[in-house]
Motif scaffolding. Structure first.
Motif: not given
Length: 892
Positions: A704-707, A698-702, A764-771, A624-630
Motif C-alpha cells: 500500500k505504498n502507492l507513492n 508489485a511489492h510496493l502496491k501490495e 489504512p494505513p496507506i501512502i497515497p500518490f501525493v503528486p 525498506h522503501l515503504t518504511d522510509y517513505d512512511w
C-alpha cells in the motif's frame, strides 16, 4: 523531462512490447486532427477486440463449468432459446472463483459485455439488469471455440476478467447517464454526483447544485470528427460539458478561436442571456462524449438555488450566505436534514460567529457529518491571519444575550464560553508546535486560561479537556506520530502549556527548526551554515558574508543539472527545502554569474549500482522503501497541503518542507530507476534489473505504498527505458503480464478511475500518490467518503473572494481533500512494512532536510542497516537528454 512530470500509459489497449509511454497530463492538447483520429480509432478498435477476446474466454469457461446455465427459457408465454437470465449470470460470476467480489462488480462486467456486443438482450435492450425475468445470449456463432482450443491457463482467464472489471464502473456510469433522469436509482444518482466532483466546469458550484445536476444531466455522444454540434446563430437549448474528447470553437470572420478538452464546457452563455449561439462547435476527434443540461432544467436549478439560499445583512451589506442542505447526512433525521444550513460565504468574523453559535460542545475536527469546525480550523489561514482569529475569539468570549432573563443570559454566556474553549482546544490539538512562538496565540491562550480560572463552572471543563489532550493520540498535530505522556500541570494553565500535548515526530520540520544549509561557490567548494528552515535569502547571504569576502555584492542562485540559473529574491524564504532533485544553491558575485557551472555531483552517477541491488531482494527493497517513505509521509502536517498550493508569498511563518521532501523523494525514485537501467551495459543483466524493478512495484502496491509504486512504474515507463526493445524482449512472459496488470493502475482516463477504485478497496494505513493528490487527477483514497478533487483543481477553479466575502464552499472542498492525509494514516501504530520495528539504530539524520543524492556507501553484505543507508542516498540522473543518450548507446 522536468522533475515531477510523470509518464504513464493511457487507454485500454493491450500494451505493445516494449511499452510506449506518454505524459501524465490531464488536459493535454492534441497535436493535430489526423493523428488524433488515428489514435482514437486504433484505441477504440483495440479495446473492442480485447473485450471480445475476454468475452470469448469467459464464455468458454462458462460452457465448460456450467453447461446447463445456457438453456431455453419461457416467460410470459414467450420462448427464448439458448439464453440465461441476468441474475443467473451474476450469480455464476460470484460463485465461479474468478475474483469477482461484489454483485455491483459482476453487473459492471456484464454491462461491459453488453456494450461490446458480446452479450445481447433478447429484446435488444442496452441496460443490463440483474433480474430473473431479463434474458441474455452470448454471440454464439463468433464465440464458439474452434476444435482443440481452450484456455492457456487460469491466469489468462483472470487477466481477461480483471480487464472487464476495470471497465465495469465506467460502463455502469455511462449507462446511468444514458437512462432517462426519472428512471435513475439513488445509487446511480450518487455515482453521477461523485463524477461531477472531478469535472472542472462545475468546480465552482456547490455540492447541493451538483446533486441537482446529477438528477437532470443527459448523456450525448457523437462518433465522427467534423460533426457540427450546433452553429453560430442557432437558438440556445442546452449547456454542454466535454466528458471525453475535444471540440473546436469557430466563429464567423475569425475561424478557429479555441479548442476545448475534457472538463471544459460551452453553451451556457446563450441560456443565461436567452441569446443565439455565439459560435459554432465542431467535433475535433472521433467518439466524443458530452454531458448535457437542457434549458428548462438549467433554469429550474438556478431558481432552486436561489430559493434555498439565505443572505444575512448588516448595515445594508451581506455578511453571511447560507444554503439549505438539501441532502444532509444519512444519519440525521429528516427534520434535521430539512432545516440545516451550510455556510457558503461570509466575512471571517461572521463565519466564526456562526460556527460558535451552532457547534456542539463535543464537536471534533473530523466529524463526518458536521464538518464546519474542521473546515474552519484547517483553512482559516487562507482568509484571516492568526492574530485576527485571536482578537475575534477574545471579542466573542464575554458575549451575552441582549434580551431575556438573567438566567437565560447567564446560560447563553456559559455555553458560548465553553464552545470557545472547545474550539481553541481543537485548534491547539491540530496545530500544536506550529502555534508556538506566535505572540498573539500565546497571549490568547494565557488570557483564556486566566478568564477560565475565574469561573468555577469552567474549571472542570478545562481540566477535562487538558486530560483528554494528554492521552497519547495518533495524528495530533497532523504528523501521525505519538507524543510521550506529559507531566501533570495545573488545570488553569493547560492552554498555555500546549508544548506538552504536541506530537514530537523525529523527522518533522518546523519553520523555526535550524538545519545545515549547503551553499556552493563558483569553484564548487561548499560552505555550511546553520539557519532556520524558513530563513530568507537575505539571512543566508548575511550569515555567509564573512566567508564570501568583499569582492562585490553577492547573490544567491539556484542551479539545476542542466546549468539553468534562477536568481532568488532577497525576501524569498524556505529556498533550501524547496530545492528540486539535483538542484543546488550557489552564492556568487555578479561577475562570477556568467561562468557558473553545475557541481559535478549534480550530473548524477557514471556507473550503476546493479551489483549492490543484486544483494537485496525486491521484497526487502520494497519493505525498506515503504518504511522510509512512511517516516516522511507521517511528518507532513495536514495544513502544509494548503500552504503549498496557495504559495509562499502568502505564508511567511510556515513551512512546507515536509511535503516538499515527499515530492522530491518521488522524483528521486523515478529517476533512480531509469538511471540504474540506463547505466547497466549488458543486456541480460539489464533485463534482470528491469524484472527486479517490476517485481519491486508489485511489492510496493501490495504494501500500500502507492507513492513509490507510481514512482517506480514511471521510472520503467521513461522513454529512455521503454525504447530498450532488446531488454523488454528478454523478460519472461509472466513478468510481462505482471507489468501489464500493474500498468492499469496508471491509466489517467476517466479521472484516474482505475486508481480511485483500486484504492477505495484498501484500508489504512496507506501512502497515497501525493503528486496526484496535490497537482493533478482526483484519486479516491478512502471508501467512506466521495473522492475529493485535487488541491490545484480546487484552488484554481474557485475564487477565494466573491463580492468581498470568503468563498467558504472552496474552504470546505480544500479541507475535505486535506483530510485524506488523516484518513490514510489511520492507525499510526500499524506498520506498513514488516521491517518497521526491526531497525532501532538506523543511521538517519532527523534534521536532514534534503535527501542527498550525491553520496553512497557500497553494500558488501545484505543487512538491513546497509540497505537502509543505500536507500537514503540514491543517485539519479535527472536530465532526460542524458538518459536518452545513454539509452541510444545501449541499443541504437
Amino acid at each position: 523531462s522536468p522533475p515531477g512530470v510523470c509518464r504513464v500509459r493511457g487507454g485500454m489497449a493491450e500494451p505493445p512490447w516494449p511499452p510506449t509511454p506518454f505524459f501524465l497530463v490531464f488536459q493535454t492538447p492534441l497535436l493535430d486532427t489526423e493523428s488524433t483520429l488515428d489514435y482514437g480509432h486504433s484505441l477504440t478498435q483495440a479495446s473492442s477486440e480485447k473485450i471480445w477476446r475476454a468475452g470469448k474466454l469467459l464464455f468458454i469457461h462458462l460452457t465448460s463449468t456450467r453447461p446447463g446455465l445456457i438453456r431455453d427459457h419461457k416467460h410470459h408465454l414467450r420462448h427464448h432459446r439458448q439464453c440465461c437470465s441476468g441474475k443467473e449470470l451474476v450469480d455464476w460470476l460470484l460463485s465461479a472463483g474468478l475474483a469477482v467480489q461484489t454483485r455491483s462488480q459482476a453487473i459492471g462486467v456484464c454491462q461491459v459485455l453488453v456494450d461490446g456486443g458480446v452479450l445481447t438482450h433478447v429484446k435488444q435492450e442496452w441496460h443490463f439488469q440483474d433480474k430473473d425475468t431479463q434474458f441474455y445470449r452470448f454471440a454464439e456463432l463468433e464465440l464458439n471455440p474452434e476444435p482443440g482450443t481452450g484456455l492457456r491457463d487460469a491466469e489468462e482467464l483472470l487477466e481477461a476478467l480483471g480487464f472487464l472489471a476495470q471497465l465495469g464502473p465506467d460502463a455502469l456510469l455511462t449507462m446511468a447517464l444514458r437512462k432517462p433522469p426519472a428512471q435513475r436509482t439513488e445509487d446511480e444518482l450518487e455515482l453521477i454526483f461523485e463524477e461531477l466532483l472531478h469535472i472542472k466546469a462545475v468546480a465552482h458550484l456547490s455540492n447541493s447544485v451538483k446533486r441537482e445536476l446529477a438528477s437532470v444531466l443527459m448523456f450525448e455522444s457523437h462518433q465522427r470528427a467534423g460533426t457540427v454540434l450546433f452553429s453560430q446563430g442557432d437558438k440556445g437549448t442546452s449547456w454542454y460539458i466535454v466528458w471525453k474528447g475535444s471540440v473546436n470553437v469557430v466563429t464567423h470572420g475569425k475561424g478557429l478561436v479555441a479548442t476545448l478538452h475534457e472538463g471544459d464546457d460551452f453553451g451556457q452563455l446563450a441560456l443565461v442571456n436567452d441569446a443565439p449561439r455565439a459560435a459554432t462547435i465542431i467535433l475535433r476527434e472521433d467518439n466524443c462524449h458530452f454531458l448535457r443540461v437542457d434549458k428548462q432544467d438549467f433554469n429550474h436549478i438556478l431558481k432552486d438555488v436561489e430559493a434555498n439560499t439565505m443572505r444575512l445583512k448588516e448595515h445594508g451589506k451581506v455578511v453571511l450566505v447560507l444554503q439549505k442542505n438539501l441532502q444532509g447526512g444519512s444519519s440525521q433525521p429528516a427534520t434535521a436534514r430539512s432545516t440545516r444550513y451550510l455556510v457558503m460565504a461570509g466575512t471571517p468574523e461572521k463565519i466564526l460567529e456562526h460556527l460558535l453559535e451552532f457547534m456542539r460542545l463535543d464537536a471534533t475536527l473530523y466529524d463526518p457529518v458536521d464538518t464546519l469546525l474542521g473546515d474552519f480550523l484547517l483553512t482559516y489561514t487562507v482568509f484571516m491571519p492568526t492574530s485576527q482569529l485571536c482578537r475575534a475569539l477574545l471579542h466573542q468570549y464575554p458575549s451575552a444575550l441582549l434580551e431575556g432573563s438573567e438566567q437565560e443570559k447567564a446560560t447563553y454566556s456559559l455555553h458560548k464560553r465553553r464552545k470557545i474553549l472547545r474550539l481553541v482546544s481543537q485548534w491547539v490539538l491540530l496545530y500544536g508546535r506550529l502555534l508556538q512562538g506566535d505572540r498573539s496565540t500565546t497571549a490568547l491562550l494565557q488570557n483564556l486560561a486566566d478568564l477560565a480560572s475565574q469561573d468555577p463552572r469552567l474549571g472542570g471543563l478545562v481540566q477535562e479537556q487538558a486530560q483528554d489532550r494528554r492521552r497519547p493520540r495518533a495524528l495530533e498535530n497532523g504528523d501521525g506520530s505519538v507524543s510521550p505522556q506529559p507531566k501533570a500541570r495545573s488545570s488553569v494553565n493547560w492552554l498555555a502549556s500546549q508544548e506538552e500535548a504536541i506530537l514530537n515526530s523525529s523527522c518533522a520540520l518546523r519553520a523555526q527548526d535550524k538545519v545545515p544549509y549547503e551553499i556552493y561557490r563558483p569553484d564548487h567548494s561548499c560552505l555550511i551554515t546553520v539557519l532556520p528552515v524558513n530563513a530568507s535569502v537575505r539571512d543566508i547571504l548575511r550569515s555567509l558574508a564573512p566567508r564570501l569576502g568583499r569582492d562585490g555584492e553577492h547573490v544567491l542562485v539556484k542551479v539545476n543539472s542542466a546549468g539553468d540559473k534562477v536568481g532568488l529574491q532577497l525576501d524569498a524564504v524556505g529556498v533550501f527545502t524547496a530545492l528540486g532533485l539535483n538542484e543546488r544553491l550557489f552564492a556568487v558575485s555578479m561577475e562570477e554569474l556568467g561562468s557558473l557551472t553545475p557541481h559535478p555531483e549534480q550530473l548524477g552517477p557514471h556507473t550503476g549500482s546493479s551489483e549492490t541491488l543484486d544483494l537485496i531482494s525486491s521484497k526487502d527493497l520494497a519493505s525498506h522503501l515503504t518504511d522510509y517513505d512512511w517516516n516522511l509521509f507521517k511528518s507532513i502536517h495536514q495544513v502544509e497541503m494548503i500552504h503549498y498550493i496557495i504559495g509562499p508569498q502568502k505564508f511567511h511563518d510556515v513551512t512546507t518542507a515536509n511535503l516538499e521532501r515527499v515530492m522530491r523523494r518521488f522524483n528521486e525514485l523515478q529517476y533512480w530507476v531509469a538511471t540504474e537501467l540506463c547505466l547497466c551495459p549488458e543486456v541480460g543483466r539489464r533485463a534482470q534489473l528491469l524484472r527486479k524493478f517490476i517485481k519491486l512495484a508489485a511489492h510496493l502496491k501490495e504494501q500500500k505504498n502507492l507513492n513509490s509504486f507510481f514512482a517506480v512504474m514511471f521510472g520503467v515507463s521513461n522513454t529512455a527505458v521503454s525504447r530498450l526493445a532488446k531488454t523488454w524482449e528478454r523478460l519472461p512472459h509472466k513478468i510481462r503480464k505482471l507489468h501489464s496488470a500493474l500498468e492499469r493502475m496508471l491509466d489517467p482516463s476517466w479521472n484516474h478511475r482505475v486508481y480511485r477504485l483500486a484504492v477505495a478497496k484498501l484500508s489504512p494505513p496507506i501512502i497515497p500518490f501525493v503528486p496526484l493528490l496535490l497537482k493533478g487527477g482526483k484519486p479516491n483514497l478512502i471508501p467512506e467518503s466521495p473522492p475529493p478533487p485535487h488541491m490545484t483543481f480546487i484552488h484554481e477553479g474557485n475564487r477565494t473572494l466573491a463580492e468581498n466575502l470568503i468563498n467558504f464552499e472552496k474552504m470546505h472542498m480544500m479541507a475535505k481533500t486535506v483530510r485524506v492525509l488523516q484518513r490514510c494514516r489511520g492507525d499510526a501504530h500499524a506498520p506498513l512494512s514488516p521491517l518497521r520495528n526491526r531497525s532501532p539504530h538506523r543511521p538517519e539524520d532527523p534534521k536532514g532536510v534534503r535527501i542527498s543524492t550525491c553520496s553512497e556507501q557500497s553494500l558488501s553484505v545484505r543487512s538491513p542497516v546497509s540497505t537502509w543507508a543505500y536507500l537514503q542516498h540514491l543517485k539519479a540522473i535527472d536530465s532526460q537528454k542524458e538518459l536518452l543518450r545513454l539509452s541510444h548507446d545501449l541499443e541504437s
